[in-house]
Design a protein around this motif. Structure first.
Motif, PDB file in Angstrom:
ATOM      1  N   LYS A   1       0.832  -1.200   0.000  1.00 50.55           N
ATOM      2  CA  LYS A   1       0.000   0.000   0.000  1.00 50.55           C
ATOM      3  C   LYS A   1       0.866   1.250   0.000  1.00 50.55           C
ATOM      4  CE  LYS A   1      -3.785  -2.139   2.591  1.00 50.55           C
ATOM      5  NZ  LYS A   1      -4.691  -1.982   3.744  1.00 50.55           N
ATOM      6  N   ASP A   2       0.296   2.335  -0.528  1.00 53.40           N
ATOM      7  CA  ASP A   2       0.987   3.614  -0.424  1.00 53.40           C
ATOM      8  C   ASP A   2       0.636   4.265   0.909  1.00 53.40           C
ATOM      9  OD1 ASP A   2      -1.521   4.894  -0.714  1.00 53.40           O
ATOM     10  OD2 ASP A   2      -1.130   5.520  -2.776  1.00 53.40           O
ATOM     11  N   ALA A   3       1.177   5.437   1.166  1.00 53.98           N
ATOM     12  CA  ALA A   3       0.973   6.115   2.448  1.00 53.98           C
ATOM     13  C   ALA A   3      -0.485   6.472   2.700  1.00 53.98           C
ATOM     14  CB  ALA A   3       1.838   7.373   2.515  1.00 53.98           C
ATOM     15  N   ASN A   4      -1.281   6.556   1.638  1.00 58.10           N
ATOM     16  CA  ASN A   4      -2.706   6.876   1.767  1.00 58.10           C
ATOM     17  C   ASN A   4      -3.576   5.634   1.900  1.00 58.10           C
ATOM     18  OD1 ASN A   4      -2.250   9.696   1.520  1.00 58.10           O
ATOM     19  ND2 ASN A   4      -2.071   9.436  -0.705  1.00 58.10           N
ATOM     20  N   GLY A   5      -2.971   4.472   1.886  1.00 57.70           N
ATOM     21  CA  GLY A   5      -3.718   3.231   2.035  1.00 57.70           C
ATOM     22  C   GLY A   5      -4.205   2.606   0.741  1.00 57.70           C
ATOM     23  N   ALA A   6      -3.855   3.196  -0.402  1.00 60.68           N
ATOM     24  CA  ALA A   6      -4.257   2.617  -1.687  1.00 60.68           C
ATOM     25  C   ALA A   6      -3.433   1.368  -1.964  1.00 60.68           C
ATOM     26  CB  ALA A   6      -4.062   3.628  -2.814  1.00 60.68           C
ATOM     27  N   VAL A   7      -4.093   0.321  -2.426  1.00 59.89           N
ATOM     28  CA  VAL A   7      -3.408  -0.938  -2.738  1.00 59.89           C
ATOM     29  C   VAL A   7      -2.689  -0.801  -4.076  1.00 59.89           C
ATOM     30  CG1 VAL A   7      -3.703  -3.396  -3.210  1.00 59.89           C
ATOM     31  CG2 VAL A   7      -5.053  -2.303  -1.404  1.00 59.89           C
ATOM     32  N   LEU A   8      -1.373  -1.038  -4.041  1.00 61.62           N
ATOM     33  CA  LEU A   8      -0.545  -0.965  -5.242  1.00 61.62           C
ATOM     34  C   LEU A   8      -0.252  -2.345  -5.813  1.00 61.62           C
ATOM     35  CD1 LEU A   8       2.096   1.644  -4.006  1.00 61.62           C
ATOM     36  CD2 LEU A   8      -0.060   2.066  -5.205  1.00 61.62           C
ATOM     37  N   GLY A   9      -0.438  -3.376  -4.988  1.00 57.57           N
ATOM     38  CA  GLY A   9      -0.147  -4.731  -5.409  1.00 57.57           C
ATOM     39  C   GLY A   9       0.011  -5.627  -4.210  1.00 57.57           C
ATOM     40  N   ALA A  10       0.768  -6.706  -4.390  1.00 58.21           N
ATOM     41  CA  ALA A  10       1.040  -7.638  -3.303  1.00 58.21           C
ATOM     42  C   ALA A  10       2.387  -8.295  -3.553  1.00 58.21           C
ATOM     43  CB  ALA A  10      -0.046  -8.701  -3.202  1.00 58.21           C
ATOM     44  N   VAL A  11       2.991  -8.775  -2.475  1.00 59.75           N
ATOM     45  CA  VAL A  11       4.239  -9.522  -2.561  1.00 59.75           C
ATOM     46  C   VAL A  11       4.055 -10.837  -1.827  1.00 59.75           C
ATOM     47  CG1 VAL A  11       5.199  -8.268  -0.567  1.00 59.75           C
ATOM     48  CG2 VAL A  11       6.732  -9.528  -2.082  1.00 59.75           C
ATOM     49  N   GLY A  12       4.517 -11.905  -2.449  1.00 58.92           N
ATOM     50  CA  GLY A  12       4.460 -13.217  -1.837  1.00 58.92           C
ATOM     51  C   GLY A  12       5.836 -13.849  -1.835  1.00 58.92           C
ATOM     52  N   ALA A  13       6.087 -14.665  -0.841  1.00 59.67           N
ATOM     53  CA  ALA A  13       7.368 -15.372  -0.743  1.00 59.67           C
ATOM     54  C   ALA A  13       7.116 -16.846  -0.494  1.00 59.67           C
ATOM     55  CB  ALA A  13       8.216 -14.783   0.378  1.00 59.67           C
ATOM     56  N   SER A  14       8.102 -17.648  -0.844  1.00 57.91           N
ATOM     57  CA  SER A  14       8.033 -19.080  -0.616  1.00 57.91           C
ATOM     58  C   SER A  14       9.441 -19.607  -0.417  1.00 57.91           C
ATOM     59  CB  SER A  14       7.382 -19.772  -1.813  1.00 57.91           C
ATOM     60  OG  SER A  14       7.353 -21.163  -1.631  1.00 57.91           O
ATOM     61  N   GLY A  15       9.569 -20.483   0.558  1.00 61.48           N
ATOM     62  CA  GLY A  15      10.852 -21.099   0.824  1.00 61.48           C
ATOM     63  C   GLY A  15      11.020 -21.469   2.278  1.00 61.48           C
ATOM     64  N   GLY A  16      10.342 -20.741   3.160  1.00 58.97           N
ATOM     65  CA  GLY A  16      10.411 -21.021   4.582  1.00 58.97           C
ATOM     66  C   GLY A  16       9.042 -21.403   5.090  1.00 58.97           C
TER      67      GLY A  16
ATOM     68  N   LEU B   1       7.111   1.678   1.535  1.00 61.45           N
ATOM     69  CA  LEU B   1       5.676   1.491   1.360  1.00 61.45           C
ATOM     70  C   LEU B   1       5.095   0.826   2.598  1.00 61.45           C
ATOM     71  CD1 LEU B   1       5.922   0.394  -2.362  1.00 61.45           C
ATOM     72  CD2 LEU B   1       5.048   2.575  -1.512  1.00 61.45           C
ATOM     73  N   VAL B   2       3.798   0.586   2.587  1.00 63.95           N
ATOM     74  CA  VAL B   2       3.089   0.093   3.765  1.00 63.95           C
ATOM     75  C   VAL B   2       2.587  -1.322   3.515  1.00 63.95           C
ATOM     76  CG1 VAL B   2       1.168   0.529   5.337  1.00 63.95           C
ATOM     77  CG2 VAL B   2       2.384   2.464   4.305  1.00 63.95           C
ATOM     78  N   PRO B   3       2.999  -2.283   4.359  1.00 64.67           N
ATOM     79  CA  PRO B   3       2.466  -3.646   4.205  1.00 64.67           C
ATOM     80  C   PRO B   3       1.059  -3.734   4.761  1.00 64.67           C
ATOM     81  CG  PRO B   3       4.011  -3.563   6.040  1.00 64.67           C
ATOM     82  CD  PRO B   3       3.997  -2.188   5.424  1.00 64.67           C
TER      83      PRO B   3
END
Length: 141
Positions: A105-120, A138-140
């Motif tokens: 998210k940006d500082a205003n709370g708008a969703v810009l996308g997502a990040v995913g991880a895998s391995g642990g 940015l803001v998670p």
């Protein structure tokens, strides 16, 4: 609304992998998607298995598609498993409600996308995603 840039996506990946290395986690794969679920950037550390891309992307795709973290999706799936199995089936396996992805998210709370991880573990995957988003300023979510 501001769009997620390729530079920011690379910052997220770099921050996530740095956090993973610092914590001593197994080799990771990290996928960054834009607000429409399209792949913006991906990296797979040396030694990470071939499954890392598919899992990381599916976690992030579900998060951005449903507008909540994959941890929240996993919790919701416990109460309504048939719905979530149906989502996975209708999305041709692109939807994975397992801990390890957060919204960007940006500082205003708008969703810009997502990040995913895998391995642990899911908790480890989620922790490095949060670290990566913060590293990009940015803001998670």
């Amino acid at each position: 609304m501001t769009a997620l840039t390729l530079f920011q996506a690379h910052q997220i990946i770099s921050g996530a992998l740095a956090a993973s290395k610092e914590a001593g986690y197994a080799p990771m794969g990290v996928a960054v998607l834009d607000e429409s679920g399209n792949l913006k950037a991906y990296a797979r550390e040396d030694g990470a298995s071939m499954f890392r891309f598919d899992v990381a992307q599916a976690k992030a795709w579900g998060a951005v598609g449903m507008g909540v973290s994959s941890r929240t999706l996993g919790e919701r799936a416990k109460g309504n498993p048939n719905f979530f199995v149906s989502l996975a089936a209708t999305s041709n396996g692109r939807f994975l409600p397992q801990t390890g992805a957060v919204l960007i998210k940006d500082a205003n709370g708008a969703v810009l996308g997502a990040v995913g991880a895998s391995g642990g573990s899911g908790d480890e995957d989620e922790a490095i995603c949060i670290a990566g988003v913060k590293a990009a300023g940015l803001v998670p979510g």
